[in-house]
Design a protein around this motif. Structure first.
Motif, mmCIF file in Angstrom:
data_model
loop_
_atom_site.group_PDB
_atom_site.id
_atom_site.type_symbol
_atom_site.label_atom_id
_atom_site.label_comp_id
_atom_site.label_asym_id
_atom_site.label_seq_id
_atom_site.Cartn_x
_atom_site.Cartn_y
_atom_site.Cartn_z
ATOM 1 N N ASP A 28 0.806 -1.223 0.000
ATOM 2 C CA ASP A 28 0.000 0.000 0.000
ATOM 3 C C ASP A 28 0.837 1.270 0.000
ATOM 4 O O ASP A 28 0.419 2.290 -0.547
ATOM 5 C CB ASP A 28 -0.927 0.033 1.214
ATOM 6 N N PHE A 29 1.995 1.230 0.629
ATOM 7 C CA PHE A 29 2.808 2.446 0.723
ATOM 8 C C PHE A 29 4.271 2.080 0.886
ATOM 9 O O PHE A 29 4.624 0.932 1.146
ATOM 10 C CB PHE A 29 2.360 3.320 1.901
ATOM 11 N N ARG A 77 1.158 8.742 -13.875
ATOM 12 C CA ARG A 77 -0.218 9.037 -13.468
ATOM 13 C C ARG A 77 -1.116 7.811 -13.584
ATOM 14 O O ARG A 77 -1.894 7.494 -12.692
ATOM 15 C CB ARG A 77 -0.771 10.190 -14.294
ATOM 16 N N ARG A 78 -1.004 7.113 -14.715
ATOM 17 C CA ARG A 78 -1.837 5.939 -14.950
ATOM 18 C C ARG A 78 -1.543 4.837 -13.934
ATOM 19 O O ARG A 78 -2.469 4.244 -13.366
ATOM 20 C CB ARG A 78 -1.626 5.426 -16.378
ATOM 21 N N LEU A 79 -0.262 4.557 -13.683
ATOM 22 C CA LEU A 79 0.092 3.485 -12.746
ATOM 23 C C LEU A 79 -0.427 3.760 -11.334
ATOM 24 O O LEU A 79 -0.999 2.872 -10.695
ATOM 25 C CB LEU A 79 1.610 3.303 -12.706
ATOM 26 N N VAL A 80 -0.204 4.975 -10.847
ATOM 27 C CA VAL A 80 -0.618 5.291 -9.476
ATOM 28 C C VAL A 80 -2.142 5.326 -9.366
ATOM 29 O O VAL A 80 -2.721 4.751 -8.434
ATOM 30 C CB VAL A 80 0.029 6.605 -8.984
ATOM 31 N N GLU A 81 -2.797 5.967 -10.307
ATOM 32 C CA GLU A 81 -4.266 6.039 -10.246
ATOM 33 C C GLU A 81 -4.886 4.646 -10.358
ATOM 34 O O GLU A 81 -5.802 4.304 -9.593
ATOM 35 C CB GLU A 81 -4.810 6.941 -11.343
ATOM 36 N N THR A 82 -4.396 3.831 -11.254
ATOM 37 C CA THR A 82 -4.932 2.480 -11.438
ATOM 38 C C THR A 82 -4.742 1.623 -10.190
ATOM 39 O O THR A 82 -5.624 0.857 -9.813
ATOM 40 C CB THR A 82 -4.260 1.802 -12.651
ATOM 41 N N THR A 95 -7.188 3.520 -7.149
ATOM 42 C CA THR A 95 -8.625 3.758 -7.330
ATOM 43 C C THR A 95 -9.467 2.659 -6.686
ATOM 44 O O THR A 95 -10.408 2.972 -5.944
ATOM 45 C CB THR A 95 -8.972 3.948 -8.815
ATOM 46 N N PRO A 96 -9.143 1.382 -6.870
ATOM 47 C CA PRO A 96 -9.957 0.344 -6.211
ATOM 48 C C PRO A 96 -9.801 0.314 -4.692
ATOM 49 O O PRO A 96 -10.637 -0.238 -3.991
ATOM 50 C CB PRO A 96 -9.444 -0.969 -6.798
ATOM 51 N N ARG A 97 -8.746 0.904 -4.168
ATOM 52 C CA ARG A 97 -8.467 0.864 -2.734
ATOM 53 C C ARG A 97 -9.029 2.065 -1.988
ATOM 54 O O ARG A 97 -8.978 2.111 -0.768
ATOM 55 C CB ARG A 97 -6.950 0.824 -2.502
ATOM 56 N N SER A 98 -9.496 3.052 -2.724
ATOM 57 C CA SER A 98 -9.939 4.298 -2.094
ATOM 58 C C SER A 98 -11.431 4.518 -2.315
ATOM 59 O O SER A 98 -11.968 4.192 -3.369
ATOM 60 C CB SER A 98 -9.146 5.472 -2.709
#
Length: 121
Positions: A10-11, A87-92, A95-98
């Protein structure tokens, strides 16, 4: 060096050198991984302390799982292929986790790339 095992974490913990104090500063932050490069998004853009630290001293440390690594960070060039990838990697990934809509954050944040060089411990 096999960091792909951390792709679903996650981080990570990013440590930068303070531009004024010279002391290490560590933050917990979301990341996405592509090969040996971590991508981070700075919602505060260039105003974020950790980003300003990187701009002055790009040598960083990052903790993934229980392992500590050295790397070199840079601000991703705007409108480049790497910019779109970050941007795509981080958002993808998040998004399902937030429960929040991350579209605007992913679009407006400043992408930072960290190329991992070697493991410290």
């Amino acid at each position: 060096m096999n960091i792909i095992q951390y792709v679903e974490d996650d981080f990570c913990y990013l440590s930068t050198t303070g531009r004024r104090s010279g002391n290490m500063h560590t933050i917990e932050i979301w990341f996405a991984l592509q090969d040996t490069t971590l991508y981070l998004l700075a919602g505060g853009r260039e105003k974020a302390d950790w980003v300003r630290n990187i701009m002055q001293q790009p040598e960083i440390q990052v903790k993934l799982g229980e392992q500590l690594y050295r790397g070199e960070a840079h601000v991703v060039e705007a409108a480049s292929e790497e910019d779109a990838l970050a941007r795509r990697l981080v958002e993808t990934k998040y998004t399902p986790r937030s429960s929040d809509d991350l579209t605007e954050w992913a679009r407006d944040s400043l992408p930072i790339a960290i190329v991992i060089r070697n493991r410290i411990q």
